[in-house]
Design a protein around this motif. Structure first.
Motif, short mmCIF file in Angstrom:
data_model
loop_
_atom_site.label_atom_id
_atom_site.label_comp_id
_atom_site.label_asym_id
_atom_site.label_seq_id
_atom_site.Cartn_x
_atom_site.Cartn_y
_atom_site.Cartn_z
N ASP A 87 -21.16 -36.30 14.82
CA ASP A 87 -21.82 -35.01 14.78
C ASP A 87 -21.67 -34.49 13.17
N GLY A 88 -21.98 -35.74 12.77
CA GLY A 88 -21.30 -36.02 10.73
C GLY A 88 -19.81 -34.61 10.03
N ALA A 89 -19.19 -34.92 11.02
CA ALA A 89 -17.89 -35.37 10.07
C ALA A 89 -17.30 -36.02 9.44
N ALA A 90 -17.96 -37.43 9.85
CA ALA A 90 -17.63 -38.81 9.21
C ALA A 90 -18.28 -39.54 9.06
N GLY A 91 -17.96 -40.08 8.32
CA GLY A 91 -19.18 -41.82 7.71
C GLY A 91 -19.21 -41.63 6.01
N GLN A 92 -20.29 -42.29 6.13
CA GLN A 92 -21.11 -42.64 4.99
C GLN A 92 -22.22 -41.98 4.65
N LEU A 93 -22.58 -41.60 3.33
CA LEU A 93 -23.71 -40.43 2.91
C LEU A 93 -24.08 -40.98 1.38
N GLN A 109 -22.10 -28.08 -7.75
CA GLN A 109 -21.67 -27.24 -6.10
C GLN A 109 -21.69 -27.82 -5.57
N ALA A 110 -22.89 -28.29 -4.93
CA ALA A 110 -22.87 -28.49 -3.29
C ALA A 110 -22.37 -29.68 -2.55
N LEU A 111 -21.97 -30.77 -3.97
CA LEU A 111 -21.27 -32.01 -4.07
C LEU A 111 -19.82 -32.10 -3.85
N GLN A 112 -19.56 -31.21 -4.39
CA GLN A 112 -17.81 -30.78 -4.50
C GLN A 112 -17.29 -29.62 -3.11
N ALA A 116 -15.25 -31.05 -0.28
CA ALA A 116 -13.66 -30.06 0.29
C ALA A 116 -14.57 -29.97 1.89
N GLU A 117 -15.74 -29.31 2.11
CA GLU A 117 -15.50 -29.65 4.26
C GLU A 117 -15.68 -30.30 4.10
N THR A 118 -16.57 -31.40 4.34
CA THR A 118 -16.40 -32.61 5.22
C THR A 118 -15.54 -33.21 4.44
N PRO A 119 -14.26 -34.19 3.91
CA PRO A 119 -13.24 -34.37 3.70
C PRO A 119 -13.92 -36.69 4.28
N ASP A 120 -14.14 -36.44 5.11
CA ASP A 120 -14.04 -37.69 6.20
C ASP A 120 -15.10 -38.58 5.76
N VAL A 121 -15.82 -37.49 4.73
CA VAL A 121 -17.75 -38.28 4.75
C VAL A 121 -17.27 -38.83 3.61
N ALA A 284 -24.94 -37.58 8.75
CA ALA A 284 -23.70 -36.68 7.91
C ALA A 284 -25.32 -36.00 6.53
N LEU A 285 -26.10 -36.61 6.58
CA LEU A 285 -27.04 -36.32 5.83
C LEU A 285 -27.23 -34.55 6.52
N ALA A 286 -27.74 -34.91 8.12
CA ALA A 286 -28.39 -33.66 8.04
C ALA A 286 -27.24 -32.55 7.70
#
Length: 294
Positions: A87-93, A109-112, A116-121, A284-286
């Motif tokens: 689902d892109g909620a975890a992994g590596q980017l 701003q986008a990275l922060q 914050a929204e996807t801490p497991d990536v 996670a990219l998507a």
């Protein structure tokens, strides 16, 4: 032995009843009874004692159940973890960015926000110039990157436009040139003054566009030194080696010994985009791209 045998066994043990287990699993009681018998035959020992009062785990069955519960819990956890990756909620980017984009604005701003929204990536960030990022993405060393797209987009790439910067003049404070910092600077006033620039090989499209714009404005830059990055160029400006024309993104981190001016007679638009390969399969990219569109 199949996974269903183990799940049926755990259900029967939990309820101490074939009938109750069959109702929970929506499987007929004879089918569950047959699966338990098959499991006992394969293991070579009885899991339950049977009596008119119902089923009861044997000592061996009780020991087996403890291990089976741990195994089933681990399988469920593995499935949930893999589902989060899917689902892109975890992994590596792995992302690249041009250094001057990281000081302020859309990129940090986008990275922060994404962290914050996807801490497991896990975010892996690399500071590279735009051509280096295109090459790294093409070679699958990066999933995507924040670049200044001046030439045609390479085949097989997608781009999401973010904003457009322009160039500004960086002057050494040591030159003590009097000029109202609120007013655009006429670059022709620096005729004969030394300049610091970057080698064409660093970014040919940007180099050609910048020097072509200077020539069209009737300006010829006396380049005395070249550096591969704008940070290195600005360090030479600080030392009074020369002036420089740099990305306006540097206004977010002005060096103490440099004054920046908007230019009156020179403009080189620098479109900042996020780019990635069309065939990229990292969920996670998507998710990151969707977050950028907000």
């Amino acid at each position: 032995m199949e996974l269903r045998h183990l799940r049926y066994f755990a259900a029967v043990a939990e309820h101490a009843s074939m009938r109750a287990a069959s109702e929970r699993l929506h499987i007929t009681q004879p089918a569950i009874s047959r699966q338990i018998q098959d499991l006992e035959e394969e293991l070579g020992f009885a899991l339950f004692t049977r009596s008119p009062r119902g089923l009861r785990l044997t000592p061996a069955g009780d020991s087996y159940l403890r291990d089976i519960r741990r195994m089933l819990a681990a399988l469920d956890a593995a499935g949930a973890s893999a589902r989060r990756v899917a689902d892109g909620a975890a992994g590596q980017l792995r992302l690249g960015y041009v250094e001057n984009t990281g000081w302020d604005g859309v990129v940090p701003q986008a990275l922060q926000r994404f962290q914050a929204e996807t801490p497991d990536v896990s975010l892996s960030l690399s500071t590279l110039n735009s051509p280096e990022q295109f090459a790294a993405i093409d070679q699958d060393a990066l999933d995507g990157g924040f670049v200044y797209q001046l030439g045609p987009l390479p085949d097989g790439f997608n781009a999401l436009p973010l904003l457009t910067q322009d160039v500004v003049l960086a002057l050494p404070r040591a030159w003590q040139i009097e000029h109202d910092e609120a007013q655009p600077f006429d670059l022709r006033a620096l005729a004969g003054r030394p300049f610091v620039s970057f080698p064409r090989a660093v970014y040919p499209e940007y180099h050609d566009r910048l020097f072509s714009a200077c020539q069209q404005a009737g300006i010829w830059l006396d380049v005395v030194q070249e550096q591969p990055t704008e940070a290195a160029m600005l360090s030479l400006v600080c030392a009074g080696v020369g002036a420089a024309i740099v990305n306006a993104a540097n206004l977010a981190r002005p060096p103490a010994q440099v004054r920046f001016y908007r230019l009156r007679n020179l403009s080189v638009p620098l479109p900042l985009c996020f780019v990635w390969k069309q065939e990229a399969g990292n969920p996670a990219l998507a998710r990151f791209i969707e977050a950028l569109k907000v």
